[in-house]
Write an enzyme that holds these catalytic residues in place. Sequence first.
Site, PDB file in Angstrom:
ATOM      1  N   HIS A  56       0.847  -1.215   0.000  1.00  0.00           N
ATOM      2  CA  HIS A  56       0.000   0.000   0.000  1.00  0.00           C
ATOM      3  C   HIS A  56       0.866   1.242   0.000  1.00  0.00           C
ATOM      4  CE1 HIS A  56      -3.296   2.713   1.382  1.00  0.00           C
ATOM      5  NE2 HIS A  56      -4.072   1.792   0.860  1.00  0.00           N
ATOM      6  N   PHE A  57       1.424   1.689  -0.974  1.00  0.00           N
ATOM      7  CA  PHE A  57       1.532   1.145  -2.322  1.00  0.00           C
ATOM      8  C   PHE A  57       3.018   1.054  -2.658  1.00  0.00           C
ATOM      9  CE2 PHE A  57      -2.442   3.561  -2.094  1.00  0.00           C
ATOM     10  CZ  PHE A  57      -3.354   2.600  -2.458  1.00  0.00           C
TER      11      PHE A  57
END
Length: 150
Positions: A56-57
């Site tokens: 993420h991410f």
Amino acid sequence: MNETTTIDAMGIATILSTLPHRYPFLLIDKVIRIQGDDFGVGVKNVTANEPQFMGHFPGNPVMPGVLMIEGMAQTGGVLALAHQGSAGKLVFFMTIDKAKFRKPVIPGDVVEYHMTKFAKKRNIWFYRGEAYVDGKLVAEAELSAMLANA
């Protein structure tokens, strides 16, 4: 502890003895202010090596909003448990309302969770949480939690 007691700080050792949460799901590092169960400020030092940032991410790590909500809930849980006495008690998250995410939180940020109690009914606490980074509001929500016997 009573409503008028103010504590300047609660370190990680005391948090670990108060909450059942452990890494990687313990999402506060300290509580820098406690006024009974009415108000408190929890702190999370966001670091790049936390497991959520692997997905993420990749290449653009952003703290998931749901984890900020959990950090608010843990701060509120510390307030309720410290006020009530944590021996033989567990805190259970019940509701999330009016959640808003205003700015991304990234590794290197220090998040302050400002929790203000707006109601208490029997063994249920209701808090308004505001998350700040460098004095800027990044997230907010209303939360409730229940204390129960372990």
